[in-house]
Design an enzyme around this catalytic site. Structure first.
Site, PDB file in Angstrom:
ATOM      1  N   ASN A 183       0.816  -1.220   0.000  1.00  0.00           N
ATOM      2  CA  ASN A 183       0.000   0.000   0.000  1.00  0.00           C
ATOM      3  C   ASN A 183       0.849   1.270   0.000  1.00  0.00           C
ATOM      4  O   ASN A 183       0.336   2.364   0.179  1.00  0.00           O
ATOM      5  CB  ASN A 183      -0.920   0.002   1.224  1.00  0.00           C
ATOM      6  CG  ASN A 183      -1.859  -1.182   1.230  1.00  0.00           C
ATOM      7  OD1 ASN A 183      -2.425  -1.532   0.193  1.00  0.00           O
ATOM      8  ND2 ASN A 183      -2.016  -1.817   2.375  1.00  0.00           N
ATOM      9  N   HIS A 197     -14.043  -0.852   6.602  1.00  0.00           N
ATOM     10  CA  HIS A 197     -12.902  -1.583   7.163  1.00  0.00           C
ATOM     11  C   HIS A 197     -13.234  -2.132   8.548  1.00  0.00           C
ATOM     12  O   HIS A 197     -13.974  -1.513   9.319  1.00  0.00           O
ATOM     13  CB  HIS A 197     -11.709  -0.630   7.255  1.00  0.00           C
ATOM     14  CG  HIS A 197     -10.407  -1.302   7.546  1.00  0.00           C
ATOM     15  ND1 HIS A 197      -9.964  -1.512   8.825  1.00  0.00           N
ATOM     16  CD2 HIS A 197      -9.461  -1.807   6.719  1.00  0.00           C
ATOM     17  CE1 HIS A 197      -8.780  -2.118   8.780  1.00  0.00           C
ATOM     18  NE2 HIS A 197      -8.452  -2.296   7.512  1.00  0.00           N
ATOM     19  N   GLU A 231     -15.699   5.224   3.473  1.00  0.00           N
ATOM     20  CA  GLU A 231     -14.308   5.340   3.041  1.00  0.00           C
ATOM     21  C   GLU A 231     -14.233   6.122   1.736  1.00  0.00           C
ATOM     22  O   GLU A 231     -15.110   5.992   0.893  1.00  0.00           O
ATOM     23  CB  GLU A 231     -13.695   3.936   2.832  1.00  0.00           C
ATOM     24  CG  GLU A 231     -13.705   3.121   4.106  1.00  0.00           C
ATOM     25  CD  GLU A 231     -13.069   1.739   3.979  1.00  0.00           C
ATOM     26  OE1 GLU A 231     -12.385   1.465   2.989  1.00  0.00           O
ATOM     27  OE2 GLU A 231     -13.275   0.940   4.916  1.00  0.00           O
ATOM     28  N   SER A 279     -10.997  -0.312   0.502  1.00  0.00           N
ATOM     29  CA  SER A 279      -9.675  -0.942   0.543  1.00  0.00           C
ATOM     30  C   SER A 279      -9.573  -2.214  -0.287  1.00  0.00           C
ATOM     31  O   SER A 279      -8.502  -2.524  -0.789  1.00  0.00           O
ATOM     32  CB  SER A 279      -9.285  -1.234   1.987  1.00  0.00           C
ATOM     33  OG  SER A 279     -10.234  -2.086   2.602  1.00  0.00           O
ATOM     34  N   ASP A 299     -12.947   7.548   6.034  1.00  0.00           N
ATOM     35  CA  ASP A 299     -11.657   6.871   6.198  1.00  0.00           C
ATOM     36  C   ASP A 299     -10.917   7.028   4.874  1.00  0.00           C
ATOM     37  O   ASP A 299     -11.338   6.494   3.846  1.00  0.00           O
ATOM     38  CB  ASP A 299     -11.917   5.400   6.539  1.00  0.00           C
ATOM     39  CG  ASP A 299     -10.637   4.625   6.810  1.00  0.00           C
ATOM     40  OD1 ASP A 299      -9.598   4.966   6.205  1.00  0.00           O
ATOM     41  OD2 ASP A 299     -10.693   3.655   7.591  1.00  0.00           O
ATOM     42  N   HIS A 305      -6.777   4.894   1.853  1.00  0.00           N
ATOM     43  CA  HIS A 305      -6.249   4.576   0.519  1.00  0.00           C
ATOM     44  C   HIS A 305      -6.389   5.728  -0.467  1.00  0.00           C
ATOM     45  O   HIS A 305      -6.119   5.553  -1.650  1.00  0.00           O
ATOM     46  CB  HIS A 305      -6.937   3.327  -0.041  1.00  0.00           C
ATOM     47  CG  HIS A 305      -6.641   2.107   0.756  1.00  0.00           C
ATOM     48  ND1 HIS A 305      -5.504   1.369   0.591  1.00  0.00           N
ATOM     49  CD2 HIS A 305      -7.309   1.534   1.785  1.00  0.00           C
ATOM     50  CE1 HIS A 305      -5.488   0.365   1.464  1.00  0.00           C
ATOM     51  NE2 HIS A 305      -6.582   0.445   2.196  1.00  0.00           N
ATOM     52  N   LYS A 326       0.293   3.959   4.589  1.00  0.00           N
ATOM     53  CA  LYS A 326       0.098   3.541   3.208  1.00  0.00           C
ATOM     54  C   LYS A 326       0.877   4.499   2.298  1.00  0.00           C
ATOM     55  O   LYS A 326       2.085   4.392   2.218  1.00  0.00           O
ATOM     56  CB  LYS A 326      -1.388   3.419   2.918  1.00  0.00           C
ATOM     57  CG  LYS A 326      -1.881   2.138   3.625  1.00  0.00           C
ATOM     58  CD  LYS A 326      -3.334   1.948   3.808  1.00  0.00           C
ATOM     59  CE  LYS A 326      -3.542   0.646   4.572  1.00  0.00           C
ATOM     60  NZ  LYS A 326      -4.821   0.559   5.244  1.00  0.00           N
TER      61      LYS A 326
HETATM   62  C1  LIG Z   1      -5.260  -0.044   6.517  1.00  0.00           C
HETATM   63  C2  LIG Z   1      -6.538   0.560   6.864  1.00  0.00           C
HETATM   64  C3  LIG Z   1      -6.782   1.034   8.156  1.00  0.00           C
HETATM   65  C4  LIG Z   1      -5.816   0.808   9.285  1.00  0.00           C
HETATM   66  O1  LIG Z   1      -4.691   1.606   9.177  1.00  0.00           O
HETATM   67  P1  LIG Z   1      -3.341   1.122   9.883  1.00  0.00           P
HETATM   68  O2  LIG Z   1      -2.547   2.367  10.011  1.00  0.00           O
HETATM   69  O3  LIG Z   1      -2.728   0.100   9.002  1.00  0.00           O
HETATM   70  O4  LIG Z   1      -3.718   0.553  11.221  1.00  0.00           O
HETATM   71  C5  LIG Z   1      -7.965   1.687   8.393  1.00  0.00           C
HETATM   72  N1  LIG Z   1      -8.898   1.834   7.426  1.00  0.00           N
HETATM   73  C6  LIG Z   1      -8.712   1.360   6.197  1.00  0.00           C
HETATM   74  C7  LIG Z   1      -9.766   1.579   5.170  1.00  0.00           C
HETATM   75  C8  LIG Z   1      -7.541   0.696   5.872  1.00  0.00           C
HETATM   76  O5  LIG Z   1      -7.370   0.192   4.654  1.00  0.00           O
END
Ligand SMILES: *Cc1c(COP(=O)(O)O)cnc(C)c1O
Length: 387
Positions: free
Chosen positions: A57, A143, A187, A191, A216, A219, A239
């Site tokens: 990522n 997520h 989001e 993801s 969120d 990504h 990411k």
């Molecule tokens: C990876 C991810 C998270 C968590 O983030 P980390 O920093 O890896 O704990 C939260 N929400 C989504 C949509 C993700 O893909």
């Protein structure tokens, strides 16, 4: 000897674990850790073999950018390896403050708060804002940590079908009146599917029903056009920013409340200063080099065009396979050809929708993308036809 203890308690524990594992194995759902040394240029070494990774990522390759590494090393030398305490005690190192200022500016918000990870951010945010008597409406494909935070809040939590604005409207019409406060969780870029939420519609509904929206952006940051911002913009430093940690950007009032009330901030050690310094440098690079930031989506579109898949709207392209076993087999076949494309299985995705999740990076070159497309066309013609 303690005569009242059941005999061999550790055996019943191990028997439980072994039985559970056997069930997972039989369903092709057991997961294993594979030591993987990531290098620059999307390289990943596994079991002594050098692979091209389409599973990271780190969309801009910033984890290995010399400028990011230098910023992290400076902070490491100056402030040490760990934060030493919660941010509210002595763990609030100078790079954290600088990073928060920059994140807030990047998102056009008054303030930001950095957490230990994106997962921790989502565990802390919802419970600090809503609770019993309140309502959470969450996209079905949200997520895992959005669901975990919702559960911890104690608010009535209802799912709406993925990106289904009509159902979200209906739920608000039905349920909003009975709830004190309402929070919508979605989001910017999903993801495991790589598609995007209809944010203008969702934010308009939220306005009409006085619901708060958390997006969120794990990504999205840096690699897609953000469009409209939500009042609560959370994301991760791990990411596109190539480091580790999570954040929330919001109004000053919200950030101040979370600083006092988010348990996953208050009761855990601050992020290592070097991680914050790395993320800050990475964010500066994202802002300064827009052509670089546009590359992953461009490569994803090259890939979808070559395979006749729906045009990519983010650097994530799912290749739906169906059965978990078939997804594992396809992933293994690609690995034998030098591509690391990890299979995604339930419960990460719905049963029957196991897939390869192909993630594109600015560190790939066009020839690598074309080679992967060719290999997939040969190995999985059925999955591609179904799409
Ligand atoms: C990876 C991810 C998270 C968590 O983030 P980390 O920093 O890896 O704990 C939260 N929400 C989504 C949509 C993700 O893909």
């Amino acid at each position: 000897m303690a005569p009242n203890l059941p005999p061999n308690p550790s055996n019943s524990l191990d028997a439980f674990a072994a039985e559970k594992l056997a069930g997972l194995e039989a369903a092709a759902l057991r997961r294993r850790l594979a030591v993987t040394a990531r290098g620059p240029e999307a390289a990943a070494e596994r079991g002594g073999r050098r692979l091209v990774s389409f599973s990271c990522n780190d969309y801009l390759g910033l984890a290995h950018d010399p400028r990011v590494i230098a910023a992290a090393s400076d902070a490491l030398r100056r402030y040490g390896a760990g934060a030493g305490a919660s941010r509210l005690v002595t763990g609030n190192s100078p790079p954290l403050a600088a990073l928060e200022e920059r994140l807030a500016r990047h998102k056009g918000k008054e303030a930001a708060l950095v957490f230990g990870s994106g997962y921790l951010a989502n565990l802390g945010i919802a419970p600090a804002l809503v609770g019993q008597g309140d309502l959470i409406l969450i996209d079905d494909l949200g997520h895992s940590c959005l669901f975990a935070g919702a559960r911890m809040s104690g608010a009535l939590t209802l799912r709406f079908a993925h990106n289904d604005v009509a159902q979200l409207r209906a739920l608000l019409a039905e349920q909003r009146g009975a709830a004190r406060r309402a929070l919508i969780l979605t989001e910017r870029v999903f993801s495991m599917d790589g598609d995007r939420a209809p944010l203008p519609e969702i934010l308009a509904l939220a306005g009409a029903y006085d619901a708060w929206t958390l997006v969120d952006d794990a990504h999205g940051l840096g690699v897609v056009e953000p469009g409209q911002r939500a009042p609560l913009e959370m994301g991760t430093l791990s990411k596109t920013l190539g480091s580790y940690g999570g954040y929330l950007c919001a109004s000053r009032a919200v950030i101040d409340l979370l600083t006092s009330r988010a348990r996953s901030l208050v009761y855990t050690t601050g992020l290592p200063p070097a991680s914050a310094a790395a993320a800050l440098k990475a964010l500066e690079i994202v802002e300064a080099e827009p052509e670089h930031a546009a590359r992953p989506l461009m490569l994803a579109r090259r890939f979808t065009a070559r395979l006749g898949l729906p045009e990519a709207t983010s650097p994530i392209v799912p290749v739906l396979v169906g059965a978990a076993e078939s997804a594992l087999a396809l992933s293994a076949a690609l690995e034998a050809r030098g591509f690391l494309v990890v299979a995604i299985r339930p419960p990460t995705v719905a049963p029957g929708t196991a897939r390869l999740r192909v993630a594109f990076s600015a560190a790939h070159d066009a020839a690598q993308v074309d080679a992967l497309a060719e290999a997939l066309a040969e190995l999985a013609p059925d999955s591609l036809r179904a799409a």
